[in-house]
Design a protein around this motif. Structure first.
Motif, short mmCIF file in Angstrom:
data_model
loop_
_atom_site.label_atom_id
_atom_site.label_comp_id
_atom_site.label_asym_id
_atom_site.label_seq_id
_atom_site.Cartn_x
_atom_site.Cartn_y
_atom_site.Cartn_z
N SER A 45 -4.29 -3.01 -5.79
CA SER A 45 -5.24 -1.99 -6.25
C SER A 45 -6.41 -2.62 -6.99
CB SER A 45 -4.52 -1.00 -7.17
OG SER A 45 -3.55 -0.27 -6.46
N SER A 77 1.67 -1.07 -5.59
CA SER A 77 0.26 -1.35 -5.27
C SER A 77 -0.52 -1.77 -6.51
CB SER A 77 -0.40 -0.13 -4.64
OG SER A 77 -0.42 0.96 -5.55
N TYR A 93 -4.40 1.36 -1.09
CA TYR A 93 -4.14 0.79 -2.41
C TYR A 93 -4.79 1.59 -3.54
CZ TYR A 93 -1.97 -3.48 -0.63
OH TYR A 93 -1.12 -4.36 -0.03
N PRO A 145 0.83 -1.21 0.00
CA PRO A 145 0.00 0.00 0.00
C PRO A 145 0.86 1.26 0.00
CG PRO A 145 0.05 -0.99 2.18
CD PRO A 145 0.76 -1.95 1.27
#
Length: 550
Positions: free
Chosen positions: A250, A245, A515, A240
């Motif tokens: 994500s 990410s 994220y 994160p």
């Protein structure tokens, strides 16, 4: 309103190196067992002793803290209300009460209550105080100005649906405490997680499976799915608040966030706002017979199509850098091995939820209401020790929801009784008729307006309490079939929960994980909402015609 602490609990720590004394303390706290040292090592003057068990700095400071006077270290003062939002919120109510002309067909009491209600809604949007505190101020204003008698102002605190929502928070805590939700989701990861897309489908389907028995989207997000997603992402070196990410985390977070609304819309008991919608509809004379089954039949086809489309859609418009996750099933299998066999409390939770859902589905036929079914389920969990009463007391979001939700529902009910809602709906109906709109066109305009207004709200339940009754009355006045109006608005309420990072409780949880970038949330949220609307509009209209809703 969902609980903000879930989002805070999952916000990643800042990457600041720990001070030396904290690193040493962590070493001591993670020793596998107390060390067996020779007697000579117990001497306080032994350097080895000090290296292994340093005296915590707080303990060294205690004598100093005890010697200070109370005034030498005062507690921080409460910040109180935010001045600008406070002034604007109050000004809205005063402007309606004293500056806007009152229609002849509206009584002074009704107009005064409308001004207090609008001031309360403005405060919920602008946030001069926490939601519960501001709602209490609105309730106080209604009683203090003799707009409502005390009994009428507090009448909604005995509302069955509100207590059903409160109990649903306790059920969600049971899922988290026993680990049952975590176990179910981990099984789906094991079965479907060999690729990133399959992993996303596994998480999405598992949420849909537990949604009817875990009636809190926020609790599902923070207590079950976000911890699993973070674990999988970190194992793939997707961190994160870091460029990595986008490798995996994500995509998984965004997909789960966007798909959650369809899981909540699929079942009546999958989200608190669903129950409130049907209760408000009932107060306007729109009664859905056999509500659990009727809801599921109407939502099933469009919700399932949207659920299946969302992971693939995001795979195309918000793709992960890592396409394959061959280690995920092995990690899930290892986690299940560590979890061991299903525990007694998990079996109790399973049995209780089967009983509760069965009574929600068939309760009308045997005379058991939804809230009684929930009370029976909670009683079983308390009797068998799955939940302690302290667990219920510590569920602050449940009691906060009881407070502010009851205020909004009570005011909305009184506005209906005093004729404000019927007056507003007739005005809107005349406006729509002036454009010669057919009821399908009016339906589309009203649904779109109800959806887009959510950009101003930070709570799905708050949106329902403020606007659902008025929009339902407008639908009915425009000639839209009554059952279709009630259900479509309720489905819509779930679909706008992923528009922004503040649009719902689960939005705060997922965005707080670190994220997602803010521009991506708004862009993907709008695109996904548009696709969901098209699916629900196209598939839903055909399906609802087949079911005879219009």
């Amino acid at each position: 309103m969902e609980s903000l602490r879930l989002a805070v609990a999952h916000r990643p720590p800042l990457p600041v190196p720990a001070p030396g004394h904290l690193r040493r303390r962590l070493l001591v706290h993670h020793l596998p067992a107390p060390l067996s040292l020779p007697d000579s090592s117990l001497s306080l003057s032994s350097p080895q002793h000090h290296r292994l068990t340093p005296i915590p700095r707080r303990r060294l400071l205690l004598p100093l803290l005890a010697s200070q006077s109370p005034d030498s270290n005062p507690e921080p003062e409460s910040s109180g209300a935010k001045i600008v939002p406070l002034v604007i919120s109050i000004a809205v109510g005063l402007a309606v009460r004293f500056l806007a002309p009152r229609p002849a067909e509206v009584s002074l009491q009704a107009w005064q209550l409308l001004s207090i209600f609008l001031s309360t809604i403005a405060g919920l949007v602008l946030g001069p105080l926490p939601v519960g505190a501001w709602a209490f101020l609105g309730l106080t204003a209604a009683v203090a100005t003799h707009t409502l008698p005390f009994t009428a102002a507090f009448s909604a605190f005995t509302n069955e649906v509100i207590w059903l929502i409160v109990i649903s928070f306790f059920f969600a805590r049971g899922f988290v405490k026993t680990g049952l939700g975590d176990r179910i989701a981990t099984y789906f990861v094991k079965w479907l997680g060999s690729s990133t897309l399959g992993l996303s489908y596994g998480l999405t389907i598992s949420e849909a499976c537990i949604a009817p028995a875990m009636p809190s989207t926020t609790a599902r997000a923070g207590g079950v799915f976000l911890p699993i997603i973070k674990s999988l992402s970190l194992s793939a070196e997707s961190k994160p608040n870091h460029p990595s990410s986008r490798k995996l985390g994500s995509y998984l977070v965004m997909t789960q966030f966007q798909a959650a609304g369809n899981s909540s819309a699929l079942f009546l008991t999958a989200a608190a706002q669903n129950l409130l919608c049907l209760k408000l509809a009932e107060e306007l004379g729109v009664i859905i017979t056999n509500p659990w089954v009727s809801w599921f039949k109407a939502a099933s086809l469009p919700a399932i199509v949207s659920l299946l489309a969302t992971p693939y859609l995001l795979y195309k418009i918000f793709p992960p850098e890592t396409k394959d996750t061959p280690d995920a099933p092995a990690l899930a299998a290892e986690k299940l091995k560590r979890m061991g066999p299903v525990t007694k409390n998990e079996w109790v939770m399973i049995g209780t939820m089967i009983l509760a859902v069965s009574l929600w589905v068939f309760g009308d036929a045997i005379g058991v209401s939804s809230v009684v079914a929930a009370m029976l389920g909670l009683s079983i969990l308390l009797l068998l020790g799955v939940l302690e009463w302290d667990d219920c007391l510590n569920e602050k979001s449940a009691w906060d929801t009881l407070a502010w939700f009851a205020v909004l529902v009570g005011m909305a009910a009184q506005l209906t009784n005093l004729g404000i809602v019927s007056w507003m709906s007739s005005c809107v109906a005349k406006l729509l008729q002036s454009f010669s709109l057919s009821w399908p066109a009016a339906f589309c305009v009203l649904e779109a307006s109800y959806f887009l207004i959510h950009y101003l709200f930070a709570s799905q339940t708050g949106h329902v309490g403020a606007l659902y009754s008025a929009f339902l009355a407008m639908h009915v006045a425009a000639g839209v079939p009554r059952a279709l109006s009630a259900l479509a608005l309720a489905f819509n309420t779930n679909l706008f929960g992923a528009l922004t990072h503040y649009s719902s409780g689960q939005a705060a949880v997922y965005f707080g994980a670190g994220y997602l970038e803010l521009p991506d949330v708004f862009r993907v949220g709008f695109v996904t909402a548009l696709v969901n609307t098209l699916i629900w509009g196209a598939v839903g209209s055909i399906w609802w015609k087949f079911l005879g809703l219009y």
